[in-house]
Design a protein around this motif. Sequence first.
Motif, mmCIF file in Angstrom:
data_model
loop_
_atom_site.group_PDB
_atom_site.id
_atom_site.type_symbol
_atom_site.label_atom_id
_atom_site.label_comp_id
_atom_site.label_asym_id
_atom_site.label_seq_id
_atom_site.Cartn_x
_atom_site.Cartn_y
_atom_site.Cartn_z
ATOM 1 N N ASN A 124 4.513 -4.599 16.756
ATOM 2 C CA ASN A 124 3.662 -5.719 16.382
ATOM 3 C C ASN A 124 2.404 -5.273 15.659
ATOM 4 O OD1 ASN A 124 5.270 -7.797 17.594
ATOM 5 N ND2 ASN A 124 4.557 -7.106 19.594
ATOM 6 N N VAL A 125 2.375 -4.035 15.190
ATOM 7 C CA VAL A 125 1.181 -3.494 14.549
ATOM 8 C C VAL A 125 1.331 -3.567 13.032
ATOM 9 C CG1 VAL A 125 -0.315 -1.491 14.288
ATOM 10 C CG2 VAL A 125 0.755 -1.969 16.498
ATOM 11 N N GLU A 126 0.315 -4.122 12.366
ATOM 12 C CA GLU A 126 0.287 -4.230 10.916
ATOM 13 C C GLU A 126 -0.939 -3.501 10.359
ATOM 14 O OE1 GLU A 126 2.368 -8.618 10.316
ATOM 15 O OE2 GLU A 126 0.180 -8.405 10.219
ATOM 16 N N PHE A 127 -0.745 -2.772 9.283
ATOM 17 C CA PHE A 127 -1.843 -2.102 8.590
ATOM 18 C C PHE A 127 -1.975 -2.706 7.200
ATOM 19 C CE2 PHE A 127 -3.377 1.178 5.645
ATOM 20 C CZ PHE A 127 -4.599 1.485 6.232
ATOM 21 N N GLY A 128 -3.188 -3.144 6.845
ATOM 22 C CA GLY A 128 -3.379 -3.816 5.575
ATOM 23 C C GLY A 128 -4.430 -3.168 4.697
ATOM 24 N N LEU A 129 -4.207 -3.220 3.388
ATOM 25 C CA LEU A 129 -5.177 -2.840 2.368
ATOM 26 C C LEU A 129 -5.470 -4.084 1.542
ATOM 27 C CD1 LEU A 129 -3.631 0.531 1.130
ATOM 28 C CD2 LEU A 129 -5.612 0.263 2.631
ATOM 29 N N ARG A 130 -6.760 -4.365 1.283
ATOM 30 C CA ARG A 130 -7.091 -5.605 0.581
ATOM 31 C C ARG A 130 -8.312 -5.413 -0.306
ATOM 32 N NH1 ARG A 130 -9.893 -9.336 5.268
ATOM 33 N NH2 ARG A 130 -11.405 -7.817 5.986
ATOM 34 N N GLY A 131 -8.407 -6.275 -1.300
ATOM 35 C CA GLY A 131 -9.547 -6.251 -2.188
ATOM 36 C C GLY A 131 -9.820 -7.637 -2.725
ATOM 37 N N GLY A 132 -11.045 -7.848 -3.223
ATOM 38 C CA GLY A 132 -11.403 -9.159 -3.747
ATOM 39 C C GLY A 132 -12.899 -9.354 -3.764
ATOM 40 N N TYR A 133 -13.313 -10.560 -3.413
ATOM 41 C CA TYR A 133 -14.738 -10.894 -3.453
ATOM 42 C C TYR A 133 -15.292 -11.082 -2.039
ATOM 43 C CZ TYR A 133 -19.123 -13.286 -4.231
ATOM 44 O OH TYR A 133 -20.452 -13.631 -4.210
ATOM 45 N N ALA A 190 -12.798 -14.101 -0.510
ATOM 46 C CA ALA A 190 -11.423 -14.338 -0.939
ATOM 47 C C ALA A 190 -10.824 -12.996 -1.322
ATOM 48 C CB ALA A 190 -11.382 -15.302 -2.114
ATOM 49 N N LYS A 191 -9.735 -12.613 -0.645
ATOM 50 C CA LYS A 191 -9.156 -11.289 -0.870
ATOM 51 C C LYS A 191 -7.635 -11.373 -0.908
ATOM 52 C CE LYS A 191 -13.034 -8.978 1.347
ATOM 53 N NZ LYS A 191 -13.477 -7.953 2.311
ATOM 54 N N ALA A 198 6.680 -12.023 2.688
ATOM 55 C CA ALA A 198 7.419 -10.771 2.848
ATOM 56 C C ALA A 198 8.066 -10.343 1.529
ATOM 57 C CB ALA A 198 8.478 -10.922 3.933
ATOM 58 N N LEU A 199 7.762 -9.098 1.102
ATOM 59 C CA LEU A 199 8.403 -8.502 -0.056
ATOM 60 C C LEU A 199 9.614 -7.682 0.361
ATOM 61 C CD1 LEU A 199 5.173 -7.268 -1.896
ATOM 62 C CD2 LEU A 199 6.451 -9.391 -2.312
ATOM 63 N N THR A 200 9.500 -7.034 1.503
ATOM 64 C CA THR A 200 10.590 -6.298 2.143
ATOM 65 C C THR A 200 10.479 -6.583 3.634
ATOM 66 O OG1 THR A 200 9.356 -4.260 2.623
ATOM 67 C CG2 THR A 200 10.279 -4.478 0.399
ATOM 68 N N PRO A 201 11.426 -6.114 4.448
ATOM 69 C CA PRO A 201 11.299 -6.359 5.895
ATOM 70 C C PRO A 201 10.003 -5.840 6.503
ATOM 71 C CG PRO A 201 13.526 -5.678 5.377
ATOM 72 C CD PRO A 201 12.738 -5.520 4.112
ATOM 73 N N ASN A 202 9.382 -4.811 5.896
ATOM 74 C CA ASN A 202 8.172 -4.228 6.464
ATOM 75 C C ASN A 202 6.921 -4.405 5.606
ATOM 76 O OD1 ASN A 202 10.581 -2.198 7.393
ATOM 77 N ND2 ASN A 202 9.066 -2.481 9.010
ATOM 78 N N LEU A 203 7.061 -4.875 4.377
ATOM 79 C CA LEU A 203 5.937 -4.971 3.460
ATOM 80 C C LEU A 203 5.728 -6.418 3.012
ATOM 81 C CD1 LEU A 203 3.892 -3.091 1.974
ATOM 82 C CD2 LEU A 203 5.457 -3.173 0.014
ATOM 83 N N SER A 204 4.463 -6.874 3.095
ATOM 84 C CA SER A 204 4.150 -8.257 2.731
ATOM 85 C C SER A 204 2.951 -8.312 1.799
ATOM 86 C CB SER A 204 3.838 -9.090 3.980
ATOM 87 O OG SER A 204 4.945 -9.182 4.831
ATOM 88 N N LEU A 205 2.927 -9.338 0.963
ATOM 89 C CA LEU A 205 1.761 -9.672 0.155
ATOM 90 C C LEU A 205 0.904 -10.636 0.965
ATOM 91 C CD1 LEU A 205 0.417 -9.473 -2.703
ATOM 92 C CD2 LEU A 205 1.688 -11.570 -3.267
ATOM 93 N N ALA A 206 -0.409 -10.385 1.023
ATOM 94 C CA ALA A 206 -1.268 -11.186 1.895
ATOM 95 C C ALA A 206 -2.479 -11.716 1.135
ATOM 96 C CB ALA A 206 -1.739 -10.358 3.098
ATOM 97 N N GLY A 207 -2.869 -12.936 1.457
ATOM 98 C CA GLY A 207 -4.092 -13.532 0.936
ATOM 99 C C GLY A 207 -4.993 -13.929 2.084
ATOM 100 N N ASP A 208 -6.307 -13.711 1.940
ATOM 101 C CA ASP A 208 -7.274 -13.927 3.022
ATOM 102 C C ASP A 208 -8.435 -14.758 2.495
ATOM 103 O OD1 ASP A 208 -9.226 -13.787 4.998
ATOM 104 O OD2 ASP A 208 -8.913 -11.669 5.418
#
Length: 237
Positions: free
Chosen positions: A27-36, A229-230, A173-183
């Motif tokens: 249940n652990v997710e690691f995210g990288l994000r960028g934006g304003y 917004a990221k 979800a892009l793959t079973p383990n990788l997702s595109l995320a918006g915050d």
Amino acid sequence: MKKMIALTMLAGLASAGAQTFTPNLSNVEFGLRGGYDMGLSGGVTVHVRNVSGPLGVRFSADYANVSDALNDNANYPLLGNWGTLKSQGAAESGSSTTVGVDLTYTLPSTIAGVDAYVYGGGRYNNFNAVADFSKYGTPAATSLAVSTAATSSSTTYSTNQFGLGAGVVGQYALTPNLSLAGDLGVDYYFPSAISSNDGNGNTDTFNQGEAGYDDLNALVNQPTTNFKAKIGIVYRF
């Protein structure tokens, strides 16, 4: 017979538990994000889902370059209007470092590969604003203001604030383990003391209620209510 009854009861409890909470392999997710976020920002998140049903915990750390670190309409100590000083060669820069801990709630979803959660929690922010006089044109008149500008090429103003934040994250979800995320979210920070350092060993701290604090607070754009917004990627282990 007793063993049969016991096994039947255990099977029933296991079935009921599976209906109320079905954990993922991880249940652990690691995210990288960028934006304003007060400027161009980037950061990381670690999200532990399903700690208790749909409830989870998220840890975040972000860094931002803040272009509007000082208020152009305010007066700079001894030298006058900051906007005027900028037109004469002075410059500004700023940075913001934020860490947060949030409680999350995963929202129900009926669309395959799409999920979302809301979050809310505490924030700690370190903010720095730099007034740079290295290219400032020294006025012809001799005064205390001129002397100050000439002996200190830059001064850094710092705040350390606590705050609260909330928002929503959507993931595809892009793959079973990788997702595109918006915050999308908003943070609110409580006012704090303002410290100054001119780089020559001269430091000072102004607390709320002290003489000079209000004028300095008008100059330094320490965070208050900030919208963010990221977008980024999330990897589930």
